[in-house]
Design a protein around this motif. Structure first.
Motif, mmCIF file in Angstrom:
data_model
loop_
_atom_site.group_PDB
_atom_site.id
_atom_site.type_symbol
_atom_site.label_atom_id
_atom_site.label_comp_id
_atom_site.label_asym_id
_atom_site.label_seq_id
_atom_site.Cartn_x
_atom_site.Cartn_y
_atom_site.Cartn_z
ATOM 1 N N VAL A 8 29.880 31.949 27.944
ATOM 2 C CA VAL A 8 28.748 32.872 27.862
ATOM 3 C C VAL A 8 29.124 34.196 28.531
ATOM 4 O O VAL A 8 28.923 35.272 27.957
ATOM 5 C CB VAL A 8 27.477 32.278 28.510
ATOM 6 C CG1 VAL A 8 26.370 33.331 28.617
ATOM 7 C CG2 VAL A 8 26.991 31.075 27.723
ATOM 8 N N THR A 11 31.772 36.039 26.389
ATOM 9 C CA THR A 11 31.172 36.607 25.174
ATOM 10 C C THR A 11 30.363 37.860 25.508
ATOM 11 O O THR A 11 30.462 38.872 24.814
ATOM 12 C CB THR A 11 30.283 35.558 24.477
ATOM 13 O OG1 THR A 11 31.080 34.419 24.165
ATOM 14 C CG2 THR A 11 29.673 36.112 23.201
ATOM 15 N N GLN A 15 31.177 41.679 24.294
ATOM 16 C CA GLN A 15 30.166 42.461 23.585
ATOM 17 C C GLN A 15 29.930 43.808 24.277
ATOM 18 O O GLN A 15 29.850 44.848 23.615
ATOM 19 C CB GLN A 15 28.868 41.658 23.518
ATOM 20 C CG GLN A 15 27.775 42.286 22.704
ATOM 21 C CD GLN A 15 26.575 41.356 22.562
ATOM 22 O OE1 GLN A 15 26.711 40.220 22.129
ATOM 23 N NE2 GLN A 15 25.412 41.835 22.944
ATOM 24 N N ASP A 98 15.996 26.541 24.410
ATOM 25 C CA ASP A 98 16.661 27.830 24.556
ATOM 26 C C ASP A 98 17.457 27.915 25.855
ATOM 27 O O ASP A 98 17.058 27.375 26.886
ATOM 28 C CB ASP A 98 15.625 28.965 24.533
ATOM 29 C CG ASP A 98 14.887 29.047 23.205
ATOM 30 O OD1 ASP A 98 15.531 28.896 22.154
ATOM 31 O OD2 ASP A 98 13.653 29.267 23.226
ATOM 32 N N GLN A 108 20.565 38.851 23.362
ATOM 33 C CA GLN A 108 21.137 37.578 22.920
ATOM 34 C C GLN A 108 22.625 37.686 22.613
ATOM 35 O O GLN A 108 23.089 38.669 22.056
ATOM 36 C CB GLN A 108 20.385 37.144 21.666
ATOM 37 C CG GLN A 108 20.924 35.928 20.988
ATOM 38 C CD GLN A 108 20.187 35.669 19.687
ATOM 39 O OE1 GLN A 108 18.982 35.558 19.685
ATOM 40 N NE2 GLN A 108 20.896 35.585 18.589
ATOM 41 N N VAL A 109 23.374 36.643 23.006
ATOM 42 C CA VAL A 109 24.753 36.466 22.569
ATOM 43 C C VAL A 109 24.846 35.087 21.932
ATOM 44 O O VAL A 109 24.031 34.205 22.221
ATOM 45 C CB VAL A 109 25.782 36.597 23.722
ATOM 46 C CG1 VAL A 109 25.741 37.985 24.343
ATOM 47 C CG2 VAL A 109 25.584 35.543 24.788
ATOM 48 N N LYS A 110 25.820 34.911 21.061
ATOM 49 C CA LYS A 110 25.998 33.621 20.406
ATOM 50 C C LYS A 110 27.315 33.013 20.873
ATOM 51 O O LYS A 110 28.364 33.638 20.769
ATOM 52 C CB LYS A 110 25.994 33.800 18.887
ATOM 53 C CG LYS A 110 25.774 32.526 18.138
ATOM 54 C CD LYS A 110 25.451 32.801 16.684
ATOM 55 C CE LYS A 110 25.035 31.520 16.008
ATOM 56 N NZ LYS A 110 24.693 31.730 14.611
ATOM 57 N N VAL A 111 27.227 31.789 21.395
ATOM 58 C CA VAL A 111 28.389 31.085 21.924
ATOM 59 C C VAL A 111 28.429 29.704 21.291
ATOM 60 O O VAL A 111 27.502 28.914 21.458
ATOM 61 C CB VAL A 111 28.309 30.952 23.465
ATOM 62 C CG1 VAL A 111 29.517 30.222 24.003
ATOM 63 C CG2 VAL A 111 28.146 32.310 24.117
ATOM 64 N N ASP A 112 29.500 29.423 20.538
ATOM 65 C CA ASP A 112 29.641 28.113 19.871
ATOM 66 C C ASP A 112 28.375 27.735 19.094
ATOM 67 O O ASP A 112 27.830 26.655 19.252
ATOM 68 C CB ASP A 112 29.956 27.010 20.886
ATOM 69 C CG ASP A 112 31.282 27.229 21.601
ATOM 70 O OD1 ASP A 112 32.152 27.919 21.043
ATOM 71 O OD2 ASP A 112 31.437 26.710 22.715
ATOM 72 N N ASP A 113 27.871 28.636 18.281
ATOM 73 C CA ASP A 113 26.665 28.424 17.474
ATOM 74 C C ASP A 113 25.397 28.201 18.298
ATOM 75 O O ASP A 113 24.413 27.682 17.803
ATOM 76 C CB ASP A 113 26.854 27.258 16.483
ATOM 77 C CG ASP A 113 27.895 27.588 15.429
ATOM 78 O OD1 ASP A 113 27.982 28.766 15.031
ATOM 79 O OD2 ASP A 113 28.610 26.663 14.993
ATOM 80 N N THR A 114 25.450 28.556 19.573
ATOM 81 C CA THR A 114 24.280 28.436 20.448
ATOM 82 C C THR A 114 23.862 29.831 20.896
ATOM 83 O O THR A 114 24.689 30.603 21.360
ATOM 84 C CB THR A 114 24.611 27.577 21.688
ATOM 85 O OG1 THR A 114 25.048 26.287 21.248
ATOM 86 C CG2 THR A 114 23.407 27.417 22.590
ATOM 87 N N LYS A 115 22.574 30.128 20.751
ATOM 88 C CA LYS A 115 22.051 31.414 21.203
ATOM 89 C C LYS A 115 21.768 31.325 22.700
ATOM 90 O O LYS A 115 21.155 30.365 23.166
ATOM 91 C CB LYS A 115 20.755 31.756 20.474
ATOM 92 C CG LYS A 115 20.921 31.991 18.999
ATOM 93 C CD LYS A 115 19.565 32.226 18.360
ATOM 94 C CE LYS A 115 19.684 32.282 16.856
ATOM 95 N NZ LYS A 115 18.367 32.353 16.212
#
Length: 151
Positions: A8, A11, A15, A98, A108-115
């Protein structure tokens, strides 16, 4: 540090650095435009255009400054290795379905298809969460939410 939490942070930092690079390029382009305007123009139209570009430049420089502060803050929080006993800055929380990282407000960031939502401790939800423990509940926007994980 938990592997997911480390991802997280990485990522979010990636970003922020990408945004910084885009803003730096945009800043360079505006400066070049201002210099080009000086060579080619005179009169009221020139003054209005230059003023607009100057305001854009000030805006971008403010965003760059905030971005640098955000990056520094994430690096600082990333140094916290142990799982906190209660929610504090740097904590990763699963609230219902969440995930939230109490750090800086960048969305929001996306990590391994998880928001994962990054929010400040001073945000409305951040203020409710600070000091709570795993399995505590918080009432946010009229709904009760259970803190399922605290990393």
């Amino acid at each position: 540090m938990n592997e997911f939490k480390a991802k997280v942070y990485q990522t979010a930092l990636t970003q922020l650095k990408q945004k910084e690079a885009l803003l730096t390029e945009e800043r360079k382009n505006i400066i070049e435009s201002i210099l080009e305007e000086e060579k080619n123009s005179a009169g009221d139209k020139y003054e209005t255009g230059r003023e607009t570009m100057t305001q854009d430049l000030v805006n971008i420089e403010g965003q760059l400054k905030q971005g640098k502060l955000d990056i520094e803050e994430l690096y600082r929080l990333q140094t916290i290795k142990e799982t906190p006993p209660s929610v504090q800055e740097g904590a990763l929380i699963k609230l219902g379905n969440d995930w939230f990282l109490i750090a800086i407000s960048i969305g929001q960031v996306k990590v391994d298809d998880t928001k994962v939502f990054l929010l400040s401790k001073n945000s409305p939800l951040g203020e409710l969460l600070i000091g709570k423990k795993k399995k505590d509940q918080v009432n946010f926007r009229g709904k009760m939410h259970l803190i399922e994980e605290l990393v």
